[in-house]
Design an enzyme around this catalytic site. Sequence first.
Site, PDB file in Angstrom:
ATOM      1  N   ASP A 176      51.320  38.200  42.908  1.00 53.47           N
ATOM      2  CA  ASP A 176      51.952  37.081  42.192  1.00 53.47           C
ATOM      3  C   ASP A 176      52.879  36.391  43.173  1.00 53.47           C
ATOM      4  O   ASP A 176      53.820  37.006  43.681  1.00 53.47           O
ATOM      5  CB  ASP A 176      52.747  37.616  40.973  1.00 53.47           C
ATOM      6  CG  ASP A 176      53.206  36.495  40.054  1.00 53.47           C
ATOM      7  OD1 ASP A 176      53.748  35.490  40.561  1.00 53.47           O
ATOM      8  OD2 ASP A 176      53.016  36.627  38.835  1.00 53.47           O
ATOM      9  N   ARG A 245      42.823  32.183  31.116  1.00 56.29           N
ATOM     10  CA  ARG A 245      42.453  30.829  30.706  1.00 56.29           C
ATOM     11  C   ARG A 245      41.106  30.500  31.319  1.00 56.29           C
ATOM     12  O   ARG A 245      40.841  30.864  32.462  1.00 56.29           O
ATOM     13  CB  ARG A 245      43.464  29.805  31.262  1.00 56.29           C
ATOM     14  CG  ARG A 245      44.682  29.598  30.382  1.00 56.29           C
ATOM     15  CD  ARG A 245      44.341  28.710  29.181  1.00 56.29           C
ATOM     16  NE  ARG A 245      45.453  28.517  28.270  1.00 56.29           N
ATOM     17  CZ  ARG A 245      45.742  29.298  27.229  1.00 56.29           C
ATOM     18  NH1 ARG A 245      45.008  30.358  26.967  1.00 56.29           N
ATOM     19  NH2 ARG A 245      46.747  29.013  26.426  1.00 56.29           N
ATOM     20  N   GLU A 274      35.410  25.811  26.506  1.00 55.41           N
ATOM     21  CA  GLU A 274      35.706  26.254  25.132  1.00 55.41           C
ATOM     22  C   GLU A 274      35.829  25.026  24.231  1.00 55.41           C
ATOM     23  O   GLU A 274      36.366  24.017  24.677  1.00 55.41           O
ATOM     24  CB  GLU A 274      37.036  27.026  25.088  1.00 55.41           C
ATOM     25  CG  GLU A 274      36.904  28.437  25.585  1.00 55.41           C
ATOM     26  CD  GLU A 274      38.193  29.253  25.418  1.00 55.41           C
ATOM     27  OE1 GLU A 274      38.926  29.005  24.431  1.00 55.41           O
ATOM     28  OE2 GLU A 274      38.454  30.113  26.254  1.00 55.41           O
ATOM     29  N   HIS A 292      37.992  34.345  22.733  1.00 60.20           N
ATOM     30  CA  HIS A 292      39.418  34.027  22.892  1.00 60.20           C
ATOM     31  C   HIS A 292      40.267  34.688  21.789  1.00 60.20           C
ATOM     32  O   HIS A 292      40.966  34.011  21.031  1.00 60.20           O
ATOM     33  CB  HIS A 292      39.631  32.504  22.894  1.00 60.20           C
ATOM     34  CG  HIS A 292      40.886  32.093  23.618  1.00 60.20           C
ATOM     35  ND1 HIS A 292      41.028  30.909  24.279  1.00 60.20           N
ATOM     36  CD2 HIS A 292      42.077  32.748  23.774  1.00 60.20           C
ATOM     37  CE1 HIS A 292      42.249  30.825  24.811  1.00 60.20           C
ATOM     38  NE2 HIS A 292      42.902  31.941  24.512  1.00 60.20           N
ATOM     39  N   GLY A 294      42.430  37.334  22.534  1.00 60.16           N
ATOM     40  CA  GLY A 294      43.424  38.192  23.193  1.00 60.16           C
ATOM     41  C   GLY A 294      44.660  38.471  22.345  1.00 60.16           C
ATOM     42  O   GLY A 294      45.155  39.590  22.285  1.00 60.16           O
TER      43      GLY A 294
HETATM   44  P1  NAD Z   1      53.719  34.730  32.408  1.00 64.67           P
HETATM   45  O1  NAD Z   1      54.249  33.366  32.644  1.00 64.67           O
HETATM   46  O2  NAD Z   1      54.648  35.800  31.926  1.00 64.67           O
HETATM   47  O3  NAD Z   1      52.995  35.272  33.732  1.00 64.67           O
HETATM   48  C1  NAD Z   1      52.108  34.501  34.477  1.00 64.67           C
HETATM   49  C2  NAD Z   1      52.326  34.854  35.935  1.00 64.67           C
HETATM   50  O4  NAD Z   1      51.293  34.257  36.708  1.00 64.67           O
HETATM   51  C3  NAD Z   1      53.665  34.323  36.498  1.00 64.67           C
HETATM   52  O5  NAD Z   1      54.446  35.410  36.983  1.00 64.67           O
HETATM   53  C4  NAD Z   1      53.240  33.395  37.641  1.00 64.67           C
HETATM   54  O6  NAD Z   1      54.114  33.475  38.739  1.00 64.67           O
HETATM   55  C5  NAD Z   1      51.872  33.930  37.977  1.00 64.67           C
HETATM   56  N1  NAD Z   1      50.989  32.990  38.663  1.00 64.67           N
HETATM   57  C6  NAD Z   1      50.864  31.660  38.491  1.00 64.67           C
HETATM   58  N2  NAD Z   1      49.893  31.175  39.295  1.00 64.67           N
HETATM   59  C7  NAD Z   1      49.409  32.234  39.995  1.00 64.67           C
HETATM   60  C8  NAD Z   1      48.394  32.378  40.977  1.00 64.67           C
HETATM   61  N3  NAD Z   1      47.675  31.332  41.379  1.00 64.67           N
HETATM   62  N4  NAD Z   1      48.166  33.611  41.482  1.00 64.67           N
HETATM   63  C9  NAD Z   1      48.870  34.684  41.066  1.00 64.67           C
HETATM   64  N5  NAD Z   1      49.841  34.614  40.136  1.00 64.67           N
HETATM   65  C10 NAD Z   1      50.107  33.404  39.602  1.00 64.67           C
HETATM   66  O7  NAD Z   1      52.499  34.529  31.372  1.00 64.67           O
HETATM   67  P2  NAD Z   1      51.814  35.655  30.459  1.00 64.67           P
HETATM   68  O8  NAD Z   1      52.501  35.712  29.148  1.00 64.67           O
HETATM   69  O9  NAD Z   1      51.645  36.889  31.250  1.00 64.67           O
HETATM   70  O10 NAD Z   1      50.385  34.961  30.210  1.00 64.67           O
HETATM   71  C11 NAD Z   1      49.424  34.887  31.262  1.00 64.67           C
HETATM   72  C12 NAD Z   1      48.204  34.103  30.808  1.00 64.67           C
HETATM   73  O11 NAD Z   1      47.593  34.713  29.675  1.00 64.67           O
HETATM   74  C13 NAD Z   1      48.485  32.646  30.367  1.00 64.67           C
HETATM   75  O12 NAD Z   1      47.529  31.810  30.963  1.00 64.67           O
HETATM   76  C14 NAD Z   1      48.203  32.630  28.922  1.00 64.67           C
HETATM   77  O13 NAD Z   1      47.736  31.376  28.513  1.00 64.67           O
HETATM   78  C15 NAD Z   1      47.132  33.696  28.801  1.00 64.67           C
HETATM   79  N6  NAD Z   1      47.008  34.222  27.451  1.00 64.67           N
HETATM   80  C16 NAD Z   1      45.772  34.446  26.952  1.00 64.67           C
HETATM   81  C17 NAD Z   1      45.632  34.934  25.646  1.00 64.67           C
HETATM   82  C18 NAD Z   1      44.267  35.196  25.068  1.00 64.67           C
HETATM   83  O14 NAD Z   1      44.109  35.053  23.867  1.00 64.67           O
HETATM   84  N7  NAD Z   1      43.299  35.586  25.861  1.00 64.67           N
HETATM   85  C19 NAD Z   1      46.758  35.182  24.862  1.00 64.67           C
HETATM   86  C20 NAD Z   1      48.015  34.979  25.418  1.00 64.67           C
HETATM   87  C21 NAD Z   1      48.137  34.490  26.715  1.00 64.67           C
END
Ligand code: NAD
Length: 319
Positions: A176, A245, A274, A292, A294
Amino acid sequence: MKVLANDGLAASGIEQLESAGVEVVTQKVAQEQLANVINQEGYTALLVRSATTVRKELIDACPGLKFIGRGGVGMDNIDVDYARSKGLTVANTPAASSDSVAELVFAHLASGLRFLHDANRNMPLEGETKFKEMKKAYAKGRELRGKTMGIIGFGRIGQSVARIAIGQGMKVVAHDPFVENASIKLEFFDGQELNFDITTVSKEEVLKSSDFVTLHVPAQKDGYVIGKPEMEMMKDGAVLINAARGGVVDEHALLDALDADKLSFAGLDVFENEPKPAMRVLMNPALSLSPHIGAATVEAQARIGTEMAEAILSFRDAQ
Ligand code: NAD
């Protein structure tokens, strides 16, 4: 205060709001009718999940709207900056669903390692006539314990994945660019606690050293996080899971890597296109698929409901 929860709200949240004197309506209004209904009914708060979009035009058309709530994490369906520039409060529930997404990662992973995604497709068709052949085809399952879990994106969900992985006896490596290290706390049923400090490494190191790679990054402005070059760096027979995503993994490159047996299987909860994923993706037998879901657990929805209710009440009380 009158709230329209257009994509629904868990009973826990509705009860909390109603007992604090807030009126909550969960009747779904079609996107094109939203502005009219919000204005006519005098809603001051609009709550959405991912289905309803809240763009600039809607914000401009509803001067009485003061609060936009997103039950969940990603706010790509809301013009957040614009809303804030117009003085609206925009809130989401970022932590409520981390554990549910992390558990879904392991559902895909553990089931794929034992070919359940394929067996569940084939058993109804051939289980009666080709039982022995299928038993042989699915004989080389693999286990989680002792393997290396590579986590790309080490925020809330990434760290929740790490917690489960460590509990499963796995090694964790993470990348990260914005998180240097994290302390992962494991809490056990008997009150014991253990902390594990994990220092992040380069993406390349994660890709090269992991048996399984899972993505937990937000939607990116430019390019794939995992495309062809990244897949080439991964171990032969590795597994890729994307519950972040659609668009962070190059699906074409993924299908090629699966066809070439570079990756043994992949799990996808999110898709580039999607809500109409490519047929080539849906039909690929090496993919474990979910639509989707999650965050879609009863427990997460209850936590989202409570967090959202708290955000609305503190907004109201600050007025
Ligand atoms: P978060 O903001 O707590 O963590 C995301 C992390 O990704 C951050 O620490 C950021 O620094 C890092 N990051 C950004 N770009 C990056 C890259 N190119 N390489 C490596 N790290 C990178 O967010 P979260 O709550 O952990 O959510 C993460 C993802 O999960 C989001 O995209 C969210 O939309 C997705 N999500 C999906 C579902 C689902 O239903 N599948 C549900 C909730 C969240």
